[in-house]
Write an enzyme that holds these catalytic residues in place. Sequence first.
Site, PDB file in Angstrom:
ATOM      1  N   ASP A 166      -6.776  -3.429  -7.257  1.00  0.00           N
ATOM      2  CA  ASP A 166      -7.469  -3.990  -6.100  1.00  0.00           C
ATOM      3  C   ASP A 166      -7.678  -5.470  -6.355  1.00  0.00           C
ATOM      4  O   ASP A 166      -7.824  -5.890  -7.516  1.00  0.00           O
ATOM      5  CB  ASP A 166      -8.812  -3.305  -5.866  1.00  0.00           C
ATOM      6  CG  ASP A 166      -9.431  -3.704  -4.532  1.00  0.00           C
ATOM      7  OD1 ASP A 166      -9.198  -3.002  -3.530  1.00  0.00           O
ATOM      8  OD2 ASP A 166     -10.135  -4.734  -4.497  1.00  0.00           O
ATOM      9  N   ARG A 209      -7.030  11.187  -7.276  1.00  0.00           N
ATOM     10  CA  ARG A 209      -8.180  10.294  -7.142  1.00  0.00           C
ATOM     11  C   ARG A 209      -9.463  11.028  -6.813  1.00  0.00           C
ATOM     12  O   ARG A 209     -10.548  10.423  -6.805  1.00  0.00           O
ATOM     13  CB  ARG A 209      -7.926   9.294  -6.001  1.00  0.00           C
ATOM     14  CG  ARG A 209      -7.303   7.961  -6.342  1.00  0.00           C
ATOM     15  CD  ARG A 209      -8.239   6.925  -6.948  1.00  0.00           C
ATOM     16  NE  ARG A 209      -9.580   6.875  -6.429  1.00  0.00           N
ATOM     17  CZ  ARG A 209      -9.963   6.208  -5.354  1.00  0.00           C
ATOM     18  NH1 ARG A 209      -9.098   5.541  -4.635  1.00  0.00           N
ATOM     19  NH2 ARG A 209     -11.232   6.210  -4.991  1.00  0.00           N
ATOM     20  N   ARG A 229      -3.523   5.941   0.003  1.00  0.00           N
ATOM     21  CA  ARG A 229      -4.176   6.941   0.851  1.00  0.00           C
ATOM     22  C   ARG A 229      -3.240   7.751   1.726  1.00  0.00           C
ATOM     23  O   ARG A 229      -3.626   8.798   2.229  1.00  0.00           O
ATOM     24  CB  ARG A 229      -5.218   6.253   1.725  1.00  0.00           C
ATOM     25  CG  ARG A 229      -6.307   5.568   0.941  1.00  0.00           C
ATOM     26  CD  ARG A 229      -7.139   4.642   1.795  1.00  0.00           C
ATOM     27  NE  ARG A 229      -6.369   3.490   2.263  1.00  0.00           N
ATOM     28  CZ  ARG A 229      -6.866   2.535   3.050  1.00  0.00           C
ATOM     29  NH1 ARG A 229      -8.117   2.617   3.470  1.00  0.00           N
ATOM     30  NH2 ARG A 229      -6.121   1.525   3.431  1.00  0.00           N
ATOM     31  N   ARG A 268       0.825  -1.213   0.000  1.00  0.00           N
ATOM     32  CA  ARG A 268       0.000   0.000   0.000  1.00  0.00           C
ATOM     33  C   ARG A 268       0.858   1.261   0.000  1.00  0.00           C
ATOM     34  O   ARG A 268       0.444   2.297   0.528  1.00  0.00           O
ATOM     35  CB  ARG A 268      -0.967   0.019   1.184  1.00  0.00           C
ATOM     36  CG  ARG A 268      -2.036  -1.065   1.085  1.00  0.00           C
ATOM     37  CD  ARG A 268      -3.063  -0.918   2.206  1.00  0.00           C
ATOM     38  NE  ARG A 268      -3.980  -2.051   2.211  1.00  0.00           N
ATOM     39  CZ  ARG A 268      -4.619  -2.497   3.290  1.00  0.00           C
ATOM     40  NH1 ARG A 268      -4.442  -1.896   4.441  1.00  0.00           N
ATOM     41  NH2 ARG A 268      -5.431  -3.511   3.215  1.00  0.00           N
ATOM     42  N   TYR A 277     -14.643 -13.062   0.251  1.00  0.00           N
ATOM     43  CA  TYR A 277     -15.477 -11.924  -0.151  1.00  0.00           C
ATOM     44  C   TYR A 277     -16.711 -12.390  -0.914  1.00  0.00           C
ATOM     45  O   TYR A 277     -17.828 -11.900  -0.690  1.00  0.00           O
ATOM     46  CB  TYR A 277     -14.676 -10.952  -1.015  1.00  0.00           C
ATOM     47  CG  TYR A 277     -13.756 -10.049  -0.239  1.00  0.00           C
ATOM     48  CD1 TYR A 277     -14.269  -9.124   0.672  1.00  0.00           C
ATOM     49  CD2 TYR A 277     -12.374 -10.091  -0.419  1.00  0.00           C
ATOM     50  CE1 TYR A 277     -13.429  -8.278   1.389  1.00  0.00           C
ATOM     51  CE2 TYR A 277     -11.527  -9.259   0.299  1.00  0.00           C
ATOM     52  CZ  TYR A 277     -12.064  -8.358   1.199  1.00  0.00           C
ATOM     53  OH  TYR A 277     -11.225  -7.531   1.912  1.00  0.00           O
TER      54      TYR A 277
END
Length: 355
Positions: free
Chosen positions: A87, A51, A42, A38, A162
């Site tokens: 992702d 973004r 963010r 990562r 998921y």
Amino acid sequence: MSANASPSGHQPTATYNSAFLKACRREPVPHTPVWFMRQAGRSLPEYLKVREGIPMLESCMRPELVTEITLQPVRRHQVDAAIYFSDIVVPLKAIGIDLDIKPGVGPVVEHPIRTRADLARLRDLTPEDVSYVTQAITLLTAELGETPLIGFAGAPFTLASYLVEGGPSRTYENAKAMMYGDPELWADLLDRLAEITAAFLKVQIEAGASAVQLFDSWAGALAPADYRRSVLPASAKVFDAVAGYGVPRIHFGVGTGELLGLMGEAGADVVGVDWRVPLDEAARRVGPGKALQGNLDPTVLFAGTEAVEAKTREVLDSAAGLEGHVFNLGHGVLPSTNPDALTRLVEYVHTQTAR
């Protein structure tokens, strides 16, 4: 030919002699290579800027935007490898699964997979389904030059979690209920996901990725016997499918201290270790013939520089006897991490390990 291969009669490609790929191959390195899970995302203000107003899945399908986001931490931190911005649910979206990534929640599947009839929704993934990935990696490798690009995918167990749960879960009760209660359906589901995952990784390698990482983010929820019986065969199928490309294959999960040996057994060349197990102990559990990746606790970066350096020194000391070591965090960069702390960390590791 892959970005990492050096077959007889061919000259090595630009990334072949990079510190990162040398460490993955357990060869001598000029310094311990560093990259962060990562690292693109963010924690970077430049990421938040580009973004702005663009949904996550859409951002993964814009080659120019993916290229810019992937390059941002390389420019800022001088890390030894880039990791492709995407992702783990992208290949599922690409084959038509009705899902979305909801802010503050994560991937949410509109119609979970719970029955054998539902398996029909998991069709083959073709390169045309993810043509934007090929375009982005082509752009990226041209920009990165001698810096390797790591491709990645979600492992079959994590994707299945998921799909069966319908979203993130703390207990995985529906996934485990299928695994224990209908083992044949579970095995067929994971086998199908292994084929999709392998196809997704092949697209990335053929476009120019120098290494690949399989994220089994939630495998730590499993007991070793359950992992061996119900998960390892599918992960091994993925690693076997890309073995012929000659690129390093990395395997990582969170809370997987009890599974490290099995995760290496699945076919990884490099086993990622979270912060819960010291690297020297992880090496004992994994056994010889594998490089290790890790494993600074991501929360250490919120302490002062002195504390960060002390804890980093512990990781480096623990890794001193390893055949190969790629420095990383024990999980992804947390969103509120100060980017300057990451930059300083890269410089510190490079300086401390210069040979």
